[in-house]
Design a protein around this motif. Sequence first.
Motif, PDB file in Angstrom:
ATOM      1  N   SER A 124     -10.908   3.220  -2.433  1.00  0.00           N
ATOM      2  CA  SER A 124      -9.764   3.121  -3.331  1.00  0.00           C
ATOM      3  C   SER A 124      -8.469   3.118  -2.535  1.00  0.00           C
ATOM      4  CB  SER A 124      -9.746   4.294  -4.313  1.00  0.00           C
ATOM      5  OG  SER A 124     -10.893   4.304  -5.116  1.00  0.00           O
ATOM      6  N   LEU A 125      -7.437   2.564  -3.160  1.00  0.00           N
ATOM      7  CA  LEU A 125      -6.098   2.518  -2.588  1.00  0.00           C
ATOM      8  C   LEU A 125      -5.081   2.895  -3.650  1.00  0.00           C
ATOM      9  CD1 LEU A 125      -6.130  -0.929  -0.739  1.00  0.00           C
ATOM     10  CD2 LEU A 125      -6.099   1.300   0.367  1.00  0.00           C
ATOM     11  N   VAL A 150       0.845  -1.190   0.000  1.00  0.00           N
ATOM     12  CA  VAL A 150       0.000   0.000   0.000  1.00  0.00           C
ATOM     13  C   VAL A 150       0.884   1.244   0.000  1.00  0.00           C
ATOM     14  CG1 VAL A 150      -1.728   1.317   1.296  1.00  0.00           C
ATOM     15  CG2 VAL A 150      -1.915  -1.168   1.126  1.00  0.00           C
ATOM     16  N   VAL A 151       0.557   2.216  -0.846  1.00  0.00           N
ATOM     17  CA  VAL A 151       1.313   3.459  -0.953  1.00  0.00           C
ATOM     18  C   VAL A 151       0.520   4.573  -0.286  1.00  0.00           C
ATOM     19  CG1 VAL A 151       2.362   5.125  -2.538  1.00  0.00           C
ATOM     20  CG2 VAL A 151       2.321   2.680  -3.114  1.00  0.00           C
ATOM     21  N   VAL A 164       3.424   3.874  -8.922  1.00  0.00           N
ATOM     22  CA  VAL A 164       2.165   3.922  -8.180  1.00  0.00           C
ATOM     23  C   VAL A 164       1.020   3.670  -9.147  1.00  0.00           C
ATOM     24  CG1 VAL A 164       0.630   5.348  -6.764  1.00  0.00           C
ATOM     25  CG2 VAL A 164       3.118   5.585  -6.537  1.00  0.00           C
ATOM     26  N   PHE A 165       0.069   2.822  -8.731  1.00  0.00           N
ATOM     27  CA  PHE A 165      -1.184   2.700  -9.469  1.00  0.00           C
ATOM     28  C   PHE A 165      -2.337   2.688  -8.477  1.00  0.00           C
ATOM     29  CE2 PHE A 165      -0.259  -1.743  -8.530  1.00  0.00           C
ATOM     30  CZ  PHE A 165      -1.507  -2.341  -8.355  1.00  0.00           C
ATOM     31  N   GLY A 166      -3.542   2.849  -8.977  1.00  0.00           N
ATOM     32  CA  GLY A 166      -4.711   2.922  -8.113  1.00  0.00           C
ATOM     33  C   GLY A 166      -5.612   1.718  -8.288  1.00  0.00           C
ATOM     34  N   PHE A 178      -8.778  -0.268 -12.094  1.00  0.00           N
ATOM     35  CA  PHE A 178      -7.335  -0.082 -12.000  1.00  0.00           C
ATOM     36  C   PHE A 178      -6.977   1.210 -12.736  1.00  0.00           C
ATOM     37  CE2 PHE A 178      -8.314  -4.563 -11.882  1.00  0.00           C
ATOM     38  CZ  PHE A 178      -7.546  -5.051 -10.833  1.00  0.00           C
ATOM     39  N   THR A 179      -6.160   2.063 -12.089  1.00  0.00           N
ATOM     40  CA  THR A 179      -5.846   3.381 -12.644  1.00  0.00           C
ATOM     41  C   THR A 179      -4.340   3.598 -12.672  1.00  0.00           C
ATOM     42  OG1 THR A 179      -7.933   4.343 -11.901  1.00  0.00           O
ATOM     43  CG2 THR A 179      -6.131   5.876 -12.332  1.00  0.00           C
TER      44      THR A 179
END
Length: 275
Positions: free
Chosen positions: A190-191, A129-130, A181-183, A217-218
């Motif tokens: 969201s994470l 997790v970021v 980093v991705f979402g 997914f982002t």
Amino acid sequence: MLASSFVHRAALAVALLGGGPAAAAIQSVSYGTAVLGSHAGNLIANGSFEVGASGNRMWTGNGPYTGANVGGPGVSIPSWNAAYPSGAYGWWGPYPNGAFPCADGANCVYFGNWITQPSQPPSFGPNGVVSFPGPVAFTNTVPQNQGQVTLSQTVTLTAGDAYLLDFWTTGEGPPTMPSGVFGLTIGSQSLFLEAVAGNRRYYVHFQADAATTTIGFTNWGHVQIGQGIATELVLDDVILNRVAVPAPGTLPVLAVGAMGLLWARRRFPAAHLPR
């Protein structure tokens, strides 16, 4: 590379900023290399991106590549919804620039989207997790990059039931490339997660808070951290299963800051949701 038996697990103590109560959706995040989900009964359609695949093709807009990848908009990936700026250059197929082959079958999805600069420095947690020290915005540093690239699918679940989302990731370039980093969006939460150039599966346990739930997914681009350019997300083998609810106290707890969840409300407004 992580050993296949290694799993770094941490339950999430989730609290949105502002002191309000949080929805009990995402319960734990961990990673490893073993497949924990089951393809039998997978609630995600075309989770391995094999249906409709035909060599390397663009699924986003007008990218920089030659031959069959020139032009746009890109082809649609069956069962998935896509949203992207016209300059994105996502590939769908046997991805040639990753350090690892696709995880399940011949095809995976690369979220190509130029370079972006975060307004806050990221912190990479031991469970993937970021987090950020404050509200974060991503500034596009290449003219062609005008927004985020998102791939999503809406599924029908049972509110209150527990589920496991298991998916494989790698990154563009060699395994030595810095993490990006991705979402990840699951329903209303969201994470931010770590995009690695290695070989990593994420395991996300959550409780459905609505019958109609969107899994998304982002990618904002190659995140520029200091003087370095980080890798971008390559995704494959997305598996979603209903699971038994774990007994209380069986998961070790590692609280994470709310900044990893903030973009659920601040950085992913309705205007940017996939249509």
